[in-house]
Design a protein around this motif. Structure first.
Motif, mmCIF file in Angstrom:
data_model
loop_
_atom_site.group_PDB
_atom_site.id
_atom_site.type_symbol
_atom_site.label_atom_id
_atom_site.label_comp_id
_atom_site.label_asym_id
_atom_site.label_seq_id
_atom_site.Cartn_x
_atom_site.Cartn_y
_atom_site.Cartn_z
ATOM 1 N N ARG A 1 19.526 6.577 -20.714
ATOM 2 C CA ARG A 1 18.313 7.275 -20.306
ATOM 3 C C ARG A 1 17.757 6.742 -18.981
ATOM 4 O O ARG A 1 17.298 7.512 -18.125
ATOM 5 C CB ARG A 1 17.253 7.147 -21.406
ATOM 6 C CG ARG A 1 16.044 8.046 -21.193
ATOM 7 C CD ARG A 1 15.066 7.939 -22.353
ATOM 8 N NE ARG A 1 15.675 8.420 -23.586
ATOM 9 C CZ ARG A 1 15.907 7.656 -24.637
ATOM 10 N NH1 ARG A 1 15.621 6.364 -24.589
ATOM 11 N NH2 ARG A 1 16.451 8.155 -25.724
ATOM 12 N N THR A 2 17.824 5.424 -18.792
ATOM 13 C CA THR A 2 17.242 4.834 -17.577
ATOM 14 C C THR A 2 17.953 5.282 -16.303
ATOM 15 O O THR A 2 17.305 5.793 -15.383
ATOM 16 C CB THR A 2 17.252 3.298 -17.692
ATOM 17 O OG1 THR A 2 16.492 2.909 -18.834
ATOM 18 C CG2 THR A 2 16.670 2.664 -16.442
ATOM 19 N N PRO A 3 19.282 5.124 -16.181
ATOM 20 C CA PRO A 3 19.930 5.586 -14.956
ATOM 21 C C PRO A 3 19.848 7.097 -14.769
ATOM 22 O O PRO A 3 19.712 7.585 -13.636
ATOM 23 C CB PRO A 3 21.382 5.125 -15.106
ATOM 24 C CG PRO A 3 21.577 4.894 -16.554
ATOM 25 C CD PRO A 3 20.258 4.464 -17.083
ATOM 26 N N LEU A 4 19.911 7.848 -15.853
ATOM 27 C CA LEU A 4 19.813 9.306 -15.724
ATOM 28 C C LEU A 4 18.439 9.720 -15.217
ATOM 29 O O LEU A 4 18.321 10.635 -14.369
ATOM 30 C CB LEU A 4 20.092 9.971 -17.082
ATOM 31 C CG LEU A 4 21.551 9.962 -17.545
ATOM 32 C CD1 LEU A 4 21.670 10.527 -18.948
ATOM 33 C CD2 LEU A 4 22.428 10.763 -16.584
ATOM 34 N N ALA A 5 17.399 9.054 -15.729
ATOM 35 C CA ALA A 5 16.051 9.365 -15.245
ATOM 36 C C ALA A 5 15.907 9.013 -13.768
ATOM 37 O O ALA A 5 15.281 9.758 -12.985
ATOM 38 C CB ALA A 5 15.018 8.599 -16.074
ATOM 39 N N GLY A 6 16.503 7.867 -13.369
ATOM 40 C CA GLY A 6 16.441 7.486 -11.959
ATOM 41 C C GLY A 6 17.183 8.465 -11.067
ATOM 42 O O GLY A 6 16.691 8.857 -9.991
#
Length: 383
Positions: free
Chosen positions: A165-170
């Protein structure tokens, strides 16, 4: 006594035995749902009655004295009573064993342990009871193992979802900024997006590698591998990462060791251990990678860090997929106090899978201010 007389005796005995046996079989059929003790008494009674009836029929033709017949019948009655008592005692013992086996089967079905009693009716029953107890223990271990695996799978799914979720959100935020023309430095955004994509690719590669290991689809290509060359290449690849954290990453040990191994997979295992040490070591500490020969002839690749120890209760779970420490590493090793729990916990599980595929063993022990990971590899894993 002439031959025909013997034939007549045999015929009389056979006829009596057949008649008594027929009644005995009928009684057993009627008592098919009765207790085991009753059935054994019927069998013992039929046996005694068969012998008595045949003997009595012949004796009545041979004995002239009534006294002799009375003595004969007295002896037969006493012997018959003793036989029936013995059958009843044996039946009770068999019933007791039957009750134990029934209770053991129920306990096994519930996943409970089974204890074998000290005494049984026969050696065969004692052996069967021992096998049941051993089977119950194996099933209990299997259930516990399956439970741990299922828990690990759920943890992996939860943590992978979180880590994705973190890299995709970034990436999404930077892409929207570029699309709207709001990015102050597009070139920097491009670099960051590529870095996040590389991170996602690494996670996907780890998942794919772990799935091959768990499914038994990991295929190894064995060749002669010089351990010093393999470790040196790994250190050279990760040296910039270690330098960025001011870590002293170096090799120690023998330089002439070699073995039969899959160079690519073994390099991945060593790289995972070194990267694990880099991620969790405090700035200014040392990471020592060495190659030595064990007393039993196996090659040993060890990675020693100074990232604090792992709690003793967590050491058996270090190589489980999705494992995260229940407590953080020492505060001296961690400025943030996050402990050795980052990521989805796939790297060390992959290390164990690769080493097992090489017929080797991986261990972890706490040393002064850190941990020692060791790969013990046979010289000829295919032999």
């Amino acid at each position: 006594m002439t031959a025909p007389t013997f034939a007549a005796v045999a015929g009389i005995a056979l006829a009596c035995a057949l008649v008594v046996g027929a009644f005995g079989l009928l009684a057993l059929r009627l008592l098919s749902r009765g207790s085991l003790v009753t059935q054994l008494i019927v069998v013992a009674f039929a046996t005694v009655a068969s012998v008595v009836s045949g003997t009595a029929a012949v004796a009545s033709l041979m004995y002239l004295s009534t006294h002799d017949l009375t003595v004969f019948y007295s002896v037969v009655v006493v012997a018959g009573i003793v036989s029936l008592v013995m059958a009843a005692v044996l039946g009770r013992s068999l019933v007791r064993d039957n009750q134990y086996f029934r209770a053991a089967a129920v306990s096994i079905g519930r996943g409970e342990s089974v204890t074998s009693p000290d005494r049984h009716t026969s050696t065969e029953f004692a052996s069967l009871a021992g096998e049941l107890a051993a089977t119950a223990d194996r099933l209990t271990e299997s259930r516990e193992r399956e439970k741990r695996i299922e828990t690990s799978r759920r943890e992996i799914v939860a943590w992978i979802s979180h880590d994705l979720r973190t890299p995709l959100a970034g990436i999404r935020a930077m892409a929207e900024a570029l699309e709207d023309g709001m990015a102050p430095d597009p070139e920097r955004y491009y670099v960051q997006i590529r870095g996040q994509v590389d991170r996602l690719s690494g996670m996907v590669d780890d998942l794919f590698e772990l799935s091959k290991i768990h499914s038994g689809a990991l295929q190894l290509t064995f060749e002669r591998v010089a351990l010093y060359d393999l470790i040196s290449d790994t250190i050279a690849d990760l040296a910039p990462v270690a330098l960025a954290k001011s870590l002293d990453l170096r090799f120690e040990g023998e330089r002439g060791l070699s073995l039969q191994a899959d160079a690519r997979e073994l390099a991945r295992a060593v790289g995972n251990l070194v990267m694990n040490a880099i991620q969790h070591s405090p700035a200014g500490s040392a990471i020592v990678v060495s190659a030595t020969r064990h007393v039993d002839g196996r090659a040993v690749i060890s990675v020693v860090d100074a990232a604090g120890g792992i709690p003793e209760q967590d050491l058996p779970r270090v190589f489980e997929a999705g494992w995260r420490a229940s407590e953080p590493r020492t505060a001296s090793a961690w400025g943030t106090g996050t402990g050795r729990s980052g990521g989805a916990g796939l790297g060390l599980a992959i290390v164990e899978g690769i080493v097992r595929a090489h017929a080797g063993q991986v261990t972890v022990t706490n040393v002064h201010n850190g941990c020692r990971f060791e790969l013990l590899l046979p010289q000829h894993p295919l032999g």
